[in-house]
Design a protein around this motif. Structure first.
Motif, PDB file in Angstrom:
ATOM      1  N   LYS A  12      -9.302  24.044  10.845  1.00 54.40           N
ATOM      2  CA  LYS A  12     -10.021  22.994  10.653  1.00 54.40           C
ATOM      3  C   LYS A  12      -9.736  21.759  11.393  1.00 54.40           C
ATOM      4  N   LEU A  13      -8.455  21.596  11.834  1.00 52.65           N
ATOM      5  CA  LEU A  13      -7.950  20.367  12.569  1.00 52.65           C
ATOM      6  C   LEU A  13      -8.747  20.708  14.135  1.00 52.65           C
ATOM      7  N   ILE A  14      -8.815  21.938  14.607  1.00 53.77           N
ATOM      8  CA  ILE A  14      -9.557  22.003  15.881  1.00 53.77           C
ATOM      9  C   ILE A  14     -10.755  21.870  15.704  1.00 53.77           C
ATOM     10  N   ARG A  15     -11.632  22.465  14.637  1.00 54.22           N
ATOM     11  CA  ARG A  15     -13.033  22.201  14.475  1.00 54.22           C
ATOM     12  C   ARG A  15     -13.281  20.735  14.080  1.00 54.22           C
ATOM     13  N   ARG A  20     -15.905  15.953  16.676  1.00 49.61           N
ATOM     14  CA  ARG A  20     -15.563  14.720  16.944  1.00 49.61           C
ATOM     15  C   ARG A  20     -15.955  14.103  18.227  1.00 49.61           C
ATOM     16  N   ASN A  21     -15.433  15.208  19.258  1.00 43.41           N
ATOM     17  CA  ASN A  21     -15.494  15.168  20.787  1.00 43.41           C
ATOM     18  C   ASN A  21     -16.948  15.381  21.188  1.00 43.41           C
ATOM     19  N   ARG A  22     -17.618  16.080  20.191  1.00 44.88           N
ATOM     20  CA  ARG A  22     -18.904  16.424  20.420  1.00 44.88           C
ATOM     21  C   ARG A  22     -19.158  17.578  21.586  1.00 44.88           C
ATOM     22  N   LYS A  23     -18.247  18.538  21.494  1.00 47.35           N
ATOM     23  CA  LYS A  23     -18.046  19.572  22.227  1.00 47.35           C
ATOM     24  C   LYS A  23     -18.432  20.923  21.658  1.00 47.35           C
ATOM     25  N   THR A  24     -19.028  21.897  22.285  1.00 41.99           N
ATOM     26  CA  THR A  24     -19.429  23.165  21.849  1.00 41.99           C
ATOM     27  C   THR A  24     -18.202  24.212  21.531  1.00 41.99           C
ATOM     28  N   ALA A  29     -13.838  27.085  24.423  1.00 42.93           N
ATOM     29  CA  ALA A  29     -13.234  28.361  24.846  1.00 42.93           C
ATOM     30  C   ALA A  29     -13.083  28.508  26.197  1.00 42.93           C
ATOM     31  N   GLU A  30     -14.035  28.051  26.922  1.00 43.99           N
ATOM     32  CA  GLU A  30     -13.887  27.878  28.619  1.00 43.99           C
ATOM     33  C   GLU A  30     -12.704  27.143  29.061  1.00 43.99           C
ATOM     34  N   VAL A  60      -6.364  19.708  24.896  1.00 45.04           N
ATOM     35  CA  VAL A  60      -7.705  19.592  25.607  1.00 45.04           C
ATOM     36  C   VAL A  60      -8.741  18.596  24.596  1.00 45.04           C
ATOM     37  N   LEU A  61      -8.244  18.643  23.496  1.00 47.43           N
ATOM     38  CA  LEU A  61      -9.271  17.934  22.463  1.00 47.43           C
ATOM     39  C   LEU A  61      -8.506  16.538  22.108  1.00 47.43           C
ATOM     40  N   ASP A  62      -7.524  16.183  22.755  1.00 44.25           N
ATOM     41  CA  ASP A  62      -6.746  15.089  22.825  1.00 44.25           C
ATOM     42  C   ASP A  62      -6.533  14.732  21.465  1.00 44.25           C
ATOM     43  N   VAL A  63      -6.098  15.584  20.479  1.00 42.89           N
ATOM     44  CA  VAL A  63      -5.826  15.398  19.304  1.00 42.89           C
ATOM     45  C   VAL A  63      -4.214  14.574  19.089  1.00 42.89           C
TER      46      VAL A  63
END
Length: 75
Positions: A12-15, A20-24, A29-30, A60-63
């Motif tokens: 859930k945190l990853i999604r 929020r970062n508008r990434k696919t 994955a890449e 990568v997502l700057d959480v």
């Protein structure tokens, strides 16, 4: 916290942060060297990955560190 609960909460945190970062999923994955199908299952709490991979994704997502710590405290 059961391992399955951790897997679900981490997904859930990853999604949340990917959206929020508008990434696919394909982009994320890449970035982390993972198959998009597996990432989809991780986000859905259906597939567990190593802690290394979780933290790589979160980086990568700057959480924010406080959200990571909240997840770690639940373990």
């Amino acid at each position: 916290m059961e391992k399955s609960d951790f897997t679900r909460e981490a997904g859930k945190l990853i999604r949340k942060h990917r959206n929020r970062n508008r990434k696919t999923q394909a982009w994320l994955a890449e970035q982390v060297g993972m198959d998009e199908h597996h990432l989809s299952r991780v986000e859905g709490g259906q597939y567990d990955i190593s802690n290394y991979k979780y933290f790589k994704i979160l980086k990568v997502l700057d959480v924010p560190a406080d959200e990571i710590n909240n997840l770690k405290e639940k373990m």
